[in-house]
Design a protein around this motif. Structure first.
Motif, PDB file in Angstrom:
ATOM      1  N   LEU A  30     176.228  48.245 100.245  1.00  0.00           N
ATOM      2  CA  LEU A  30     175.915  49.667 100.459  1.00  0.00           C
ATOM      3  C   LEU A  30     174.435  49.860 100.768  1.00  0.00           C
ATOM      4  N   PHE A  31     173.612  49.070 100.102  1.00  0.00           N
ATOM      5  CA  PHE A  31     172.176  49.193 100.319  1.00  0.00           C
ATOM      6  C   PHE A  31     171.849  48.931 101.792  1.00  0.00           C
ATOM      7  N   ILE A  32     172.434  47.878 102.325  1.00  0.00           N
ATOM      8  CA  ILE A  32     172.179  47.539 103.735  1.00  0.00           C
ATOM      9  C   ILE A  32     172.687  48.659 104.646  1.00  0.00           C
ATOM     10  N   GLU A  33     173.871  49.168 104.326  1.00  0.00           N
ATOM     11  CA  GLU A  33     174.466  50.244 105.122  1.00  0.00           C
ATOM     12  C   GLU A  33     173.548  51.480 105.162  1.00  0.00           C
ATOM     13  N   VAL A  34     173.096  51.901 103.977  1.00  0.00           N
ATOM     14  CA  VAL A  34     172.276  53.109 103.880  1.00  0.00           C
ATOM     15  C   VAL A  34     170.921  52.883 104.542  1.00  0.00           C
ATOM     16  N   PHE A  35     170.360  51.711 104.286  1.00  0.00           N
ATOM     17  CA  PHE A  35     169.060  51.386 104.852  1.00  0.00           C
ATOM     18  C   PHE A  35     169.128  51.423 106.387  1.00  0.00           C
ATOM     19  N   GLU A  36     170.195  50.841 106.907  1.00  0.00           N
ATOM     20  CA  GLU A  36     170.382  50.781 108.363  1.00  0.00           C
ATOM     21  C   GLU A  36     170.541  52.187 108.950  1.00  0.00           C
ATOM     22  N   GLY A  66     180.335  56.484  93.568  1.00  0.00           N
ATOM     23  CA  GLY A  66     181.720  56.636  94.010  1.00  0.00           C
ATOM     24  C   GLY A  66     182.363  55.279  94.246  1.00  0.00           C
ATOM     25  N   LYS A  67     181.673  54.411  94.988  1.00  0.00           N
ATOM     26  CA  LYS A  67     182.228  53.084  95.320  1.00  0.00           C
ATOM     27  C   LYS A  67     182.300  52.171  94.090  1.00  0.00           C
ATOM     28  N   LEU A  68     181.447  52.457  93.088  1.00  0.00           N
ATOM     29  CA  LEU A  68     181.432  51.582  91.909  1.00  0.00           C
ATOM     30  C   LEU A  68     182.410  52.038  90.823  1.00  0.00           C
ATOM     31  N   ALA A  69     183.002  53.216  91.021  1.00  0.00           N
ATOM     32  CA  ALA A  69     183.881  53.774  89.976  1.00  0.00           C
ATOM     33  C   ALA A  69     184.992  52.777  89.634  1.00  0.00           C
ATOM     34  N   GLY A  70     185.126  52.501  88.365  1.00  0.00           N
ATOM     35  CA  GLY A  70     186.218  51.640  87.899  1.00  0.00           C
ATOM     36  C   GLY A  70     185.960  50.150  88.082  1.00  0.00           C
TER      37      GLY A  70
END
Ligand code: XMP
Length: 517
Positions: free
Chosen positions: A306-312, A288-292
């Motif tokens: 995003l990786f850090i966000e999800v991991f956290e 979703g965030k990478l669209a376009g």
């Protein structure tokens, strides 16, 4: 840890790390230190049983060129000087080094003129031995007590020895594979001359590291981000062996993994090793965030953030942790001497889960900090991991996102996954997988016209990439034969809907990079 140590003082050679590899292969633990970071107290505390002086790019005859700290010659320890290391050793002990028009680069032959302990059971007096050279300067006068034990066309002192003082110097590079008996000479040095026991094995490393992890972590909790690669997997399995279920692994599925990859990782950890694992499907969020988004750097930034966000979020869900485990390796922590732009020290940093430890106030557990990649693989075998997993090619953190130039969609990801799967399958069938450092397919944002049956097609172009390399810093394209490329192209075009043309990338690095973005 009670094993014997060897200290390698680095003068900036491209191949200093290979000296360490050969020493460790002889079962002896060693470290590489920049030549100018070795003060007497530090060296005495490290208590090496011998010291190796590496090669380097400078000339001993140049003003201000580096010298070994003088005390290393006065400690009564065995010494081995290699190339620049030999020259500076001879010069510092009263010999002489001169420049020469007769440079030697690449393969050369050394005639063994005298026997010495370094050659015991490897080379005999009178034989001619193949070695690898890379020098312009040469030693022309020996320090007192030394004798010439080998000569070559370009080096009157190709090998020198002082058996009484246990000091040796070679102009050639025993650490590279192009010196066929080099490893045996280094083993002679570490075992017969320095008296090391050779008891540093992966099994002993495993046992000792388990104790160390237990001591460091106590009864606290550890989390470990799994990428699907060897380093983070071995880290997690070792830590689990040490502290059991105090460890939780987190695998973030970004939706940009290769075919079957997530299933493999999850099954290895959950079913095979029974390690607590959070498998977070975050593909909606990432895609979703990478669209376009088409800019490569922006893609990387978004994915990293995003990786850090999800991991956290995952970590918080299990009540947080005091420690974060990372698969940092020795090449990431070696301070290597760099002479580009003057003597400076470069320290590479590791960006696996960049910024997380500070943000979450966690301490690091890095059990692989002392190991080279091939040692991590050996440890993986020791821990019972299967060979397929251990030998996997490196895969970048941003995943397939940087193998689809332009914007990323689920449809493109699916096309690429299918093409990549066929390509890797064919590489394995041809027995080439282990010879290649990294191979993958790239889906280009270009459509071309084709014909299939009676129909005209207008589909994507797929590029194939395969490189040989030792560390990913430089690389050569892999010279497949045409029949192989034809077979892969045929299969991809016939079996993958959405691709009607296949091309092969023959760019080396530099000037190209391995990935396309
Ligand atoms: P390049 O493309 O720079 O790649 O020649 C060298 C090696 O690094 C990997 N690579 C990455 N790994 N995050 C990673 O974890 C990244 O952003 C990244 N970019 C490249 C690449 O796969 C190759 O092994």
């Amino acid at each position: 840890m009670t094993h014997d140590h060897i200290l390698i003082l680095d003068f900036g050679s491209q191949v200093t790390q290979l000296i360490a590899r050969r020493v460790r292969e002889s079962g002896v633990y060693c470290e590489i230190w920049p030549f100018n970071h070795a003060d007497e107290k530090k060296v005495k505390d490290f208590a090496p049983k011998g010291i190796i002086l590496s090669g380097g790019p400078m000339s001993v005859t140049a003003e201000g060129s580096p010298r070994a700290p003088q005390f290393v010659f006065e400690m009564g320890l065995p010494l081995l000087g290699i190339c620049y290391g030999q020259q500076t050793m001879c010069e510092q002990l009263g010999g002489k080094v001169e420049g020469s028009d007769h440079k030697e680069f690449g393969r050369a032959y050394v005639e063994i003129t005298e026997q010495c302990k370094l050659f015991d059971s490897v080379w005999d007096k009178g034989s001619k031995e193949m070695v690898w050279m890379s020098h312009g300067d040469r030693v022309t006068k020996l320090p007192d007590g030394f004798k010439i034990v080998g000569i070559s066309e370009g080096a009157p002192c190709a090998a020198v020895a002082n058996d009484d003082k246990r000091m040796y110097g070679v102009q050639f590079h025993p650490e590279v594979v192009h010196t066929p008996h080099g490893a045996a000479l280094i083993k002679n040095f570490t075992h017969n001359i320095c008296g090391c026991a050779g008891d540093w094995t992966m099994n002993s490393f495993r046992q000792e590291m388990i104790e160390k992890i237990r001591k460091q972590v106590g009864d606290k909790r550890v989390i470990c981000g799994l990428s699907g690669g060897v380093d983070s997997s071995v880290t997690a399995i070792l830590i689990h062996e040490a502290i059991g279920d105090q460890l939780t692994c987190i695998y973030v599925d970004t939706g940009m993994m290769r075919a079957g990859e997530s299933e493999q990782v999850v099954s290895l950890f959950k079913d095979h090793y029974n390690i607590p694992l959070i498998h977070e499907d975050a593909s909606e969020l990432f895609l979703g965030k990478l669209a376009g988004i088409t800019d490569p750097e922006q893609k990387r930034k978004i994915i990293g953030g995003l990786f850090i966000e999800v991991f956290e979020a995952c970590a918080n869900r299990i009540g947080g942790a005091d420690f974060l485990a990372q698969g940092t390796l020795y090449p990431d922590v070696i301070e290597s001497v760099s002479f580009i732009g003057g003597p400076s020290v470069t320290i590479k940093s590791h960006h696996n889960v960049g910024g997380l430890p500070e943000r979450m106030n966690m301490k690091l557990v890095e059990p692989l900090r002392e190991l080279f990649k091939d040692e991590v693989r050996a440890l993986g075998r020791e821990l019972g991991m299967n060979e397929d997993f251990i030998r996997r090619h490196p895969f970048p953190g941003p995943g397939l996102a940087i193998r689809i130039p332009g914007d990323i969609t689920r449809e493109k990801l699916e096309i690429l996954r299918n093409a990549d799967k066929i390509y890797i399958e064919e590489i394995k069938n041809a027995g080439l997988y282990d010879t290649i450092w990294q191979a993958f397919a790239v889906l280009l944002p270009v459509k071309t016209v084709g014909v299939m049956g009676d129909d005209r097609t207008y589909d994507h172009v797929c590029a194939l990439r395969a490189v040989t390399s030792t560390d990913g810093m430089t690389a050569d394209y892999f010279p497949y034969d045409h029949a192989f490329l034809g077979r892969v192209a045929n299969r991809i075009i016939n079996e993958v809907r959405g691709i009607n043309r296949v091309v092969y990338d023959i760019t080396s690095k530099p000037p190209g990079t391995i990935e396309w973005e």
